[in-house]
Write a protein that holds these residues in place. Structure first.
Motif, PDB file in Angstrom:
ATOM      1  N   HIS A  22      -2.422  65.174  26.771  1.00 50.73           N
ATOM      2  CA  HIS A  22      -2.733  63.791  27.126  1.00 50.73           C
ATOM      3  C   HIS A  22      -2.969  63.011  25.836  1.00 50.73           C
ATOM      4  CE1 HIS A  22      -3.306  65.100  31.306  1.00 50.73           C
ATOM      5  NE2 HIS A  22      -3.945  66.135  30.786  1.00 50.73           N
ATOM      6  N   VAL A  23      -2.093  62.055  25.558  1.00 53.92           N
ATOM      7  CA  VAL A  23      -2.170  61.300  24.306  1.00 53.92           C
ATOM      8  C   VAL A  23      -2.528  59.847  24.612  1.00 53.92           C
ATOM      9  CG1 VAL A  23      -0.953  60.589  22.218  1.00 53.92           C
ATOM     10  CG2 VAL A  23      -0.444  62.807  23.262  1.00 53.92           C
ATOM     11  N   PHE A  24      -3.550  59.351  23.928  1.00 59.11           N
ATOM     12  CA  PHE A  24      -4.056  58.003  24.145  1.00 59.11           C
ATOM     13  C   PHE A  24      -3.968  57.220  22.835  1.00 59.11           C
ATOM     14  CE2 PHE A  24      -5.848  60.703  27.328  1.00 59.11           C
ATOM     15  CZ  PHE A  24      -5.838  59.937  28.482  1.00 59.11           C
ATOM     16  N   TYR A  25      -3.371  56.048  22.917  1.00 60.42           N
ATOM     17  CA  TYR A  25      -3.166  55.179  21.761  1.00 60.42           C
ATOM     18  C   TYR A  25      -4.020  53.938  21.963  1.00 60.42           C
ATOM     19  CZ  TYR A  25      -0.414  52.425  18.314  1.00 60.42           C
ATOM     20  OH  TYR A  25       0.004  51.649  17.254  1.00 60.42           O
ATOM     21  N   GLY A  26      -5.199  53.946  21.366  1.00 59.87           N
ATOM     22  CA  GLY A  26      -6.108  52.823  21.525  1.00 59.87           C
ATOM     23  C   GLY A  26      -5.912  51.783  20.438  1.00 59.87           C
ATOM     24  N   GLY A  27      -6.330  50.570  20.736  1.00 57.74           N
ATOM     25  CA  GLY A  27      -6.238  49.499  19.744  1.00 57.74           C
ATOM     26  C   GLY A  27      -6.565  48.163  20.372  1.00 57.74           C
ATOM     27  N   THR A  28      -6.693  47.164  19.523  1.00 57.16           N
ATOM     28  CA  THR A  28      -6.957  45.826  20.024  1.00 57.16           C
ATOM     29  C   THR A  28      -5.679  45.186  20.555  1.00 57.16           C
ATOM     30  OG1 THR A  28      -8.625  45.668  18.280  1.00 57.16           O
ATOM     31  CG2 THR A  28      -8.127  43.666  19.477  1.00 57.16           C
ATOM     32  N   MET A  54      -3.938  51.958  25.300  1.00 59.04           N
ATOM     33  CA  MET A  54      -5.267  51.689  25.814  1.00 59.04           C
ATOM     34  C   MET A  54      -5.902  50.523  25.054  1.00 59.04           C
ATOM     35  SD  MET A  54      -8.081  54.715  26.357  1.00 59.04           S
ATOM     36  CE  MET A  54      -8.111  55.081  24.597  1.00 59.04           C
ATOM     37  N   PRO A  55      -5.770  49.295  25.566  1.00 62.80           N
ATOM     38  CA  PRO A  55      -6.370  48.150  24.868  1.00 62.80           C
ATOM     39  C   PRO A  55      -7.899  48.193  24.912  1.00 62.80           C
ATOM     40  CG  PRO A  55      -5.486  47.474  26.990  1.00 62.80           C
ATOM     41  CD  PRO A  55      -5.067  48.901  26.795  1.00 62.80           C
ATOM     42  N   SER A  68      -8.127  37.118  25.002  1.00 62.31           N
ATOM     43  CA  SER A  68      -9.063  37.844  25.846  1.00 62.31           C
ATOM     44  C   SER A  68      -8.527  39.240  26.147  1.00 62.31           C
ATOM     45  CB  SER A  68      -9.288  37.089  27.153  1.00 62.31           C
ATOM     46  OG  SER A  68      -8.125  37.157  27.961  1.00 62.31           O
ATOM     47  N   ALA A  69      -9.417  40.101  26.628  1.00 69.18           N
ATOM     48  CA  ALA A  69      -9.001  41.459  26.970  1.00 69.18           C
ATOM     49  C   ALA A  69      -7.904  41.436  28.033  1.00 69.18           C
ATOM     50  CB  ALA A  69     -10.205  42.262  27.463  1.00 69.18           C
ATOM     51  N   GLY A  70      -8.059  40.566  29.026  1.00 72.08           N
ATOM     52  CA  GLY A  70      -7.051  40.467  30.071  1.00 72.08           C
ATOM     53  C   GLY A  70      -5.708  40.002  29.535  1.00 72.08           C
ATOM     54  N   GLN A  71      -5.731  39.045  28.616  1.00 74.69           N
ATOM     55  CA  GLN A  71      -4.495  38.563  28.022  1.00 74.69           C
ATOM     56  C   GLN A  71      -3.826  39.628  27.171  1.00 74.69           C
ATOM     57  OE1 GLN A  71      -6.267  35.121  26.156  1.00 74.69           O
ATOM     58  NE2 GLN A  71      -5.323  33.713  27.624  1.00 74.69           N
ATOM     59  N   ARG A  72      -4.618  40.376  26.397  1.00 76.60           N
ATOM     60  CA  ARG A  72      -4.035  41.427  25.557  1.00 76.60           C
ATOM     61  C   ARG A  72      -3.439  42.546  26.409  1.00 76.60           C
ATOM     62  NH1 ARG A  72      -7.905  43.840  23.235  1.00 76.60           N
ATOM     63  NH2 ARG A  72      -9.717  42.628  23.903  1.00 76.60           N
ATOM     64  N   ALA A  73      -4.114  42.876  27.514  1.00 77.08           N
ATOM     65  CA  ALA A  73      -3.568  43.889  28.421  1.00 77.08           C
ATOM     66  C   ALA A  73      -2.280  43.396  29.064  1.00 77.08           C
ATOM     67  CB  ALA A  73      -4.601  44.244  29.487  1.00 77.08           C
ATOM     68  N   ARG A  74      -2.226  42.124  29.427  1.00 80.39           N
ATOM     69  CA  ARG A  74      -1.017  41.579  30.047  1.00 80.39           C
ATOM     70  C   ARG A  74       0.150  41.589  29.055  1.00 80.39           C
ATOM     71  NH1 ARG A  74       2.469  41.647  33.727  1.00 80.39           N
ATOM     72  NH2 ARG A  74       3.581  39.701  34.127  1.00 80.39           N
ATOM     73  N   GLU A  90      -5.987  50.928  31.230  1.00 80.68           N
ATOM     74  CA  GLU A  90      -6.968  49.846  31.089  1.00 80.68           C
ATOM     75  C   GLU A  90      -8.410  50.334  31.214  1.00 80.68           C
ATOM     76  OE1 GLU A  90      -4.745  47.247  34.128  1.00 80.68           O
ATOM     77  OE2 GLU A  90      -5.485  45.804  32.658  1.00 80.68           O
ATOM     78  N   ARG A  91      -8.645  51.623  31.040  1.00 82.70           N
ATOM     79  CA  ARG A  91      -9.987  52.161  31.308  1.00 82.70           C
ATOM     80  C   ARG A  91     -11.070  51.477  30.473  1.00 82.70           C
ATOM     81  NH1 ARG A  91     -10.004  57.222  31.889  1.00 82.70           N
ATOM     82  NH2 ARG A  91      -7.745  57.401  31.956  1.00 82.70           N
TER      83      ARG A  91
END
Length: 240
Positions: A22-28, A54-55, A68-74, A90-91
């Motif tokens: 399971h590989v997770f790539y986090g960032g802003t 994973m934003p 915003s977090a929602g905008q970056r996820a979109r 989106e956890r």
């Protein structure tokens, strides 16, 4: 994390393949750009597994995001739409407080189990700054690290002394080593990295300089449509 427990996506993965990596790539991802996608695709191909992008909701190690977090996820969802093996996770947006990686990994470990191989995908600069992360020495007990670096670089020769000591004996060149243990190894992916950065993109947008070629087309349209980062010009494309 949801009100009723860990984000369901992790449990779904565990049920389908208990031994999967399971590989997770986090960032802003502020905003997501071609460089991010190049890293994700390179890791997907080298490790032969999906990459969960994973934003972060509230990155504690940098200034507040420009979107915003929602905008970056979109924007991230638009960037990876139709892209095999790249998945939006989106956890961190559902958890209150700062987005500390150690808390995310503890949540993942609880959801996936103690024996599941988990890896955190990061850039070389992020690894070099690891001693500034919250509870950073606990991270290698929770996950492997997959580090994207340029060909010809010797990342292990550029580490701060404390980090070099902590990572001694953990390095591997074999992706299979990440599947043989739940955590603790460091794999360096040497790949051509795409030029550009989110900071440079935001600077160009604010200055009215060319920037659209640095991000996927749907992301560029979203930025203009929602007037992010002090954008210049008129919205294009169909409304969302």
């Amino acid at each position: 994390m949801t009100a009723n427990g860990p984000t369901p996506v992790a449990d779904d993965v565990r049920e389908r393949d208990p031994g999967a990596l399971h590989v997770f790539y986090g960032g802003t991802f502020d905003p997501v750009h071609h460089g991010h996608l190049a890293v994700a695709r390179g890791a997907r191909d080298a490790l032969d597994c999906p990459i969960r992008m994973m934003p972060a909701a509230d990155p504690p190690h940098r200034a507040p995001p420009g979107a915003s977090a929602g905008q970056r996820a979109r924007m991230l969802a638009l960037a990876i739409e139709g892209e095999p093996g790249l998945v939006l996770d989106e956890r961190e947006l559902h958890r209150a407080g700062p987005s500390y990686s150690v808390d995310t990994l503890r949540e993942l470990r609880q959801a996936l189990g103690e024996s599941a191989p988990i890896a955190l995908l990061v850039g070389a600069d992020s690894l070099l700054g690891l001693p500034d992360w919250h509870d950073w020495t606990a991270l290698t007990g929770l996950a492997h690290f997959v580090v994207a670096d340029r060909p010809g670089n010797r990342l292990d020769q550029r580490l701060p002394p404390a980090l070099a000591a902590h990572l001694a004996g953990r390095w591997t060149d074999d992706p299979a080593a990440l599947r043989s243990a739940p955590a603790g190894r460091v794999l360096c992916l040497h790949q051509p990295l795409h030029p550009g950065s989110a900071t440079e993109i935001r600077r160009r947008i604010t200055a009215g300089a060319p920037w659209r070629d640095l991000v996927p087309g749907p992301v560029a349209d979203y930025i203009v449509r929602h007037r992010l980062y002090g954008v210049h010009g008129s919205p294009t494309g169909a409304p969302l």
